[in-house]
Design an enzyme around this catalytic site. Structure first.
Site, PDB file in Angstrom:
ATOM      1  N   TYR A 127      13.943  -5.800   3.025  1.00 12.77           N
ATOM      2  CA  TYR A 127      13.187  -4.590   3.351  1.00 12.77           C
ATOM      3  C   TYR A 127      12.504  -4.759   4.697  1.00 12.77           C
ATOM      4  CZ  TYR A 127       9.830  -0.761   2.926  1.00 12.77           C
ATOM      5  OH  TYR A 127       9.099   0.378   3.145  1.00 12.77           O
ATOM      6  N   ASP A 227      11.657 -10.811  10.464  1.00 15.10           N
ATOM      7  CA  ASP A 227      10.644  -9.903   9.932  1.00 15.10           C
ATOM      8  C   ASP A 227       9.689 -10.751   9.100  1.00 15.10           C
ATOM      9  OD1 ASP A 227       9.093  -8.219   8.439  1.00 15.10           O
ATOM     10  OD2 ASP A 227      10.697  -6.810   7.978  1.00 15.10           O
ATOM     11  N   LYS A 255       0.645  -6.755   7.767  1.00 15.67           N
ATOM     12  CA  LYS A 255      -0.139  -7.177   6.591  1.00 15.67           C
ATOM     13  C   LYS A 255      -1.318  -8.088   6.955  1.00 15.67           C
ATOM     14  CE  LYS A 255       3.535  -6.224   3.313  1.00 15.67           C
ATOM     15  NZ  LYS A 255       3.315  -5.291   2.238  1.00 15.67           N
TER      16      LYS A 255
END
Ligand SMILES: Cc1ncc(COP(=O)(O)O)c(C=O)c1O
Length: 422
Positions: A127, A227, A255
């Site tokens: 993702y 990522d 995050k």
């Protein structure tokens, strides 16, 4: 709000829980139920909710500047870019955005500009945010996904144009030979390979898998993008690239680095990042467009910098990872006691359990696990006072302590027992 929510990740059956407040390791719903929080806002809150140093940094920044935004360059941007340059191996230059989605989107555009190629490759099951080119084969039904060694590009969203699927190549995780073969076959068209170095934050790469990816991308003038929106500052200060000793060309972060406020970061080699610079002789058509009203918000950067300061202190990671290890150990024992075929998998402070007797090395192994049992187990955890996002990764924080572990162990014991009965 369609479905009553503002992000589909917030929904789960039979219904999501509306939360009211949180402090440290605990979160409280609108009915005043108290939970130990193992969701932590899907990962960012590595110090727990409302760490005093983070709250203080936010307040101080607001008071000192007298505003939420300056709309102009300011010192916290340089400060954070410098921090990243020292901590994250590939981060020679940095740009800020407001979400992980934007970070991967811009990193991919940069790769296209740098290589003058169009296609991107991503791994099945990984993702990278909600934008078109990566909303492909994130959770494909196995009957549509094609052969194990040559996955098909399957749309993960209605509304994706066919040209997106035609230009996104899908690779199998933890299968170096097949990934290399597909990359080499598409080498003249591939601008970038993007990967979650630890898939979905919990499934590690096989030994040397990332190294082989580094070699094949370098040989074929393809930009390698890690990522690290999940792994960044969870696997350590240098993220997965430091942990596994493999340096990508670009990295996407998010995050944790925003200290609990909205952020995305993309960073990497100057030679590539310079393609965005309005300074110098690059013509407009040769320059990569990157902008955003809220990029580099000082309040966010203050929270992020305060978080990094605490992460740098001796013992911080040891504690956060110790809590995760204790929960993992207890889960494994509880599943064994109840004779449940289950695996508990993860590194550092991110982990999942999967109800399967098979080996778990990629998306297809995850998809074959018993997801109904996992939902049952997670709902049992919630009903016994442990907040998790059912079916997703569990996270621990600096704020978790022995009383939290005690409560978690009790809930895990009951949840395992009840799941075995279902
Ligand atoms: C690995 C990874 N990449 C990208 C994203 C997208 O980040 P955001 O939700 O901030 O857009 C996420 C979000 O969970 C993620 O886990």
């Amino acid at each position: 709000m369609p479905g009553g929510i503002t992000a589909n990740i917030k929904f789960f059956e039979p219904h999501p829980i509306f939360m009211k407040k949180a402090k440290g390791s605990r979160i409280y719903d609108v009915d005043d139920n108290e939970y130990v929080d193992l969701c932590l806002c899907l990962g960012p809150l590595i110090l727990g909710h409302g760490h005093p140093a983070v709250i203080e940094a936010i307040k101080k920044q607001l008071e000192n500047s007298g505003t939420t935004m300056l709309g102009t360059p300011h010192e916290l941007e340089s400060k954070m870019a410098n921090e990243l340059r020292h901590l994250v191996p590939c981060a020679e230059m940095t740009r800020f955005v407001n979400s992980g989605l934007e970070a991967t989107l811009h990193a991919l555009r940069l790769a296209r500009a740098y290589t003058h190629k169009t296609k991107i490759a991503k791994f099945e099951g990984h993702y990278h945010g909600a934008h078109d080119y990566v909303a492909v084969s994130v959770s494909p039904p196995l009957n549509l996904a094609g052969p194990d060694s040559a996955p098909l590009a399957v749309s993960n969203s209605a509304g994706l144009p066919q040209f997106v699927l035609d230009n996104t190549v899908v690779l199998p995780f933890n299968d170096s030979a097949s990934a290399e073969r597909i990359i080499e076959k598409n080498k003249d068209e591939l601008a970038a390979v993007i990967i979650e170095p630890v898939a979905r934050g919990f499934l590690p790469p096989d030994k040397d898998f990332l190294k082989s990816l580094r070699t094949v991308t370098k040989e074929n003038n393809i930009v390698l993008i890690f990522d690290e929106i999940m792994t960044g500052f969870r696997l350590g200060l240098g993220g997965a690239q430091e942990y596994f000793g493999v340096t990508p060309d670009l990295v996407a972060l998010g995050k944790v680095v925003g200290g609990g406020l909205p952020i995305g970061v993309f960073a990497g080699k100057s030679e590539i990042m310079e393609y965005m610079s309005p300074v110098g002789s690059r013509s407009i058509s040769d320059r990569v467009f990157h902008s955003g009203t809220f990029n580099g918000c000082p309040t966010v950067l203050a929270a992020g910098l305060a978080t990094l300061e605490i992460l740098k202190k001796n013992g911080t990671y040891e504690h956060i990872n110790w809590v995760a290890d204790e929960v993992k150990k207890y889960m494994r024992d509880a599943f064994e006691d109840e004779r449940l075929d289950a695996k508990v998998i993860g590194l550092a402070s991110m982990f999942q359990c999967l109800f399967t007797s098979g080996n778990v090395r990629n998306y297809r192994d995850i998809a074959r696990a018993d997801s109904k049992k996992r939902m049952d187990f997670d709902l049992e955890l919630i009903n016994n006072g442990i907040y998790v996002r059912p079916g997703r990764t569990y996270y621990t924080s600096l704020a978790h302590s022995k009383p939290d572990l005690k409560k978690t162990f009790e809930a895990v014991g009951v949840a395992a027992k009840n799941t075995a009965k279902h």
